[in-house]
Design an enzyme around this catalytic site. Structure first.
Site, PDB file in Angstrom:
ATOM      1  CB  CYS A  10      -0.936   0.013   1.201  1.00 22.77           C
ATOM      2  SG  CYS A  10      -2.362  -1.081   1.052  1.00 22.77           S
ATOM      3  CG  ASN A  89       3.978 -17.548  -2.995  1.00 26.20           C
ATOM      4  OD1 ASN A  89       3.879 -18.616  -3.588  1.00 26.20           O
ATOM      5  ND2 ASN A  89       5.068 -16.799  -3.071  1.00 26.20           N
ATOM      6  CG  HIS A 102       2.243 -10.273  -4.034  1.00 33.26           C
ATOM      7  ND1 HIS A 102       1.892 -10.227  -2.706  1.00 33.26           N
ATOM      8  CD2 HIS A 102       3.251 -11.175  -4.121  1.00 33.26           C
ATOM      9  CE1 HIS A 102       2.657 -11.055  -2.021  1.00 33.26           C
ATOM     10  NE2 HIS A 102       3.489 -11.660  -2.860  1.00 33.26           N
TER      11      HIS A 102
HETATM   12  P1  AMP Z   1       5.596 -13.454  -1.327  1.00 30.51           P
HETATM   13  O1  AMP Z   1       6.464 -14.464  -0.666  1.00 30.51           O
HETATM   14  O2  AMP Z   1       4.770 -14.028  -2.456  1.00 30.51           O
HETATM   15  O3  AMP Z   1       4.781 -12.652  -0.346  1.00 30.51           O
HETATM   16  O4  AMP Z   1       6.589 -12.467  -2.083  1.00 30.51           O
HETATM   17  C1  AMP Z   1       6.817 -11.155  -1.709  1.00 30.51           C
HETATM   18  C2  AMP Z   1       7.778 -10.589  -2.726  1.00 30.51           C
HETATM   19  O5  AMP Z   1       7.832  -9.195  -2.550  1.00 30.51           O
HETATM   20  C3  AMP Z   1       9.208 -11.124  -2.598  1.00 30.51           C
HETATM   21  O6  AMP Z   1       9.594 -11.728  -3.832  1.00 30.51           O
HETATM   22  C4  AMP Z   1      10.029  -9.865  -2.291  1.00 30.51           C
HETATM   23  O7  AMP Z   1      11.291  -9.866  -2.908  1.00 30.51           O
HETATM   24  C5  AMP Z   1       9.129  -8.757  -2.824  1.00 30.51           C
HETATM   25  N1  AMP Z   1       9.305  -7.459  -2.176  1.00 30.51           N
HETATM   26  C6  AMP Z   1       9.291  -7.203  -0.848  1.00 30.51           C
HETATM   27  N2  AMP Z   1       9.459  -5.886  -0.632  1.00 30.51           N
HETATM   28  C7  AMP Z   1       9.569  -5.294  -1.858  1.00 30.51           C
HETATM   29  C8  AMP Z   1       9.757  -3.952  -2.300  1.00 30.51           C
HETATM   30  N3  AMP Z   1       9.868  -2.923  -1.433  1.00 30.51           N
HETATM   31  N4  AMP Z   1       9.837  -3.721  -3.625  1.00 30.51           N
HETATM   32  C9  AMP Z   1       9.742  -4.740  -4.507  1.00 30.51           C
HETATM   33  N5  AMP Z   1       9.548  -6.022  -4.154  1.00 30.51           N
HETATM   34  C10 AMP Z   1       9.467  -6.301  -2.849  1.00 30.51           C
HETATM   35 ZN    ZN Z   2      -1.777  -3.288   1.160  1.00 26.37          ZN
END
Ligand code: AMP
Ligand code: ZN
Length: 115
Positions: A10, A89, A102
């Site tokens: 967000c 996920n 996402h």
């Molecule tokens: P998940 O395990 O599916 O929740 O994946 C979360 C993803 O978000 C991971 O691949 C992280 O590398 C990515 N992530 C976390 N923080 C950021 C950020 N500030 N900008 C871009 N990607 C992010």
């Molecule tokens: Zn959010």
């Protein structure tokens, strides 16, 4: 539009945390994953806060369809021509780390770090 002030994605939508944007429209934002597994690794997110795929309701089905429909167009625009993976996920056992819905979209020549 629902928004969680403590949610990192967000904050990205609000511009409070920087991101490398790949696409934006009134409903969706796409940015490059900070820790990519593949040569191209983007995250497609709804701008509204939906914590996980579990929270999705019938009213969100069009939005989910748009996320899936956007993926091939994005991959082509980013030069991915030989296939890609899409991944959502959900929850702890699904290894979801960021609680804002996402879709990972990963492509580019192998080998990849993971996936
Ligand atoms: P998940 O395990 O599916 O929740 O994946 C979360 C993803 O978000 C991971 O691949 C992280 O590398 C990515 N992530 C976390 N923080 C950021 C950020 N500030 N900008 C871009 N990607 C992010
Ligand atoms: Zn959010």
């Amino acid at each position: 539009m629902s928004h969680d002030p403590n949610c990192i994605f967000c904050k990205i939508v609000a511009g409070q945390i920087p991101s490398k944007k790949a696409y934006e429209d009134p409903e969706l934002l796409v940015f490059h994953d900070i820790n990519p597994w593949a040569p191209v690794h983007v995250l497609i997110i709804p701008k509204q806060h939906i914590a996980t795929h579990y929270e999705v309701q019938a009213e969100h089905e069009a939005l989910l369809g748009r996320m899936l429909g956007l993926a091939p167009r994005l991959m082509r625009d980013l030069g991915v021509v030989n296939g890609f993976r899409t991944l959502i996920n959900t929850g702890p056992d699904g290894r979801q780390e960021v609680p804002h819905l996402h879709m990972h979209v990963m492509g580019g020549p192998r080998p990849w770090l993971k996936g």
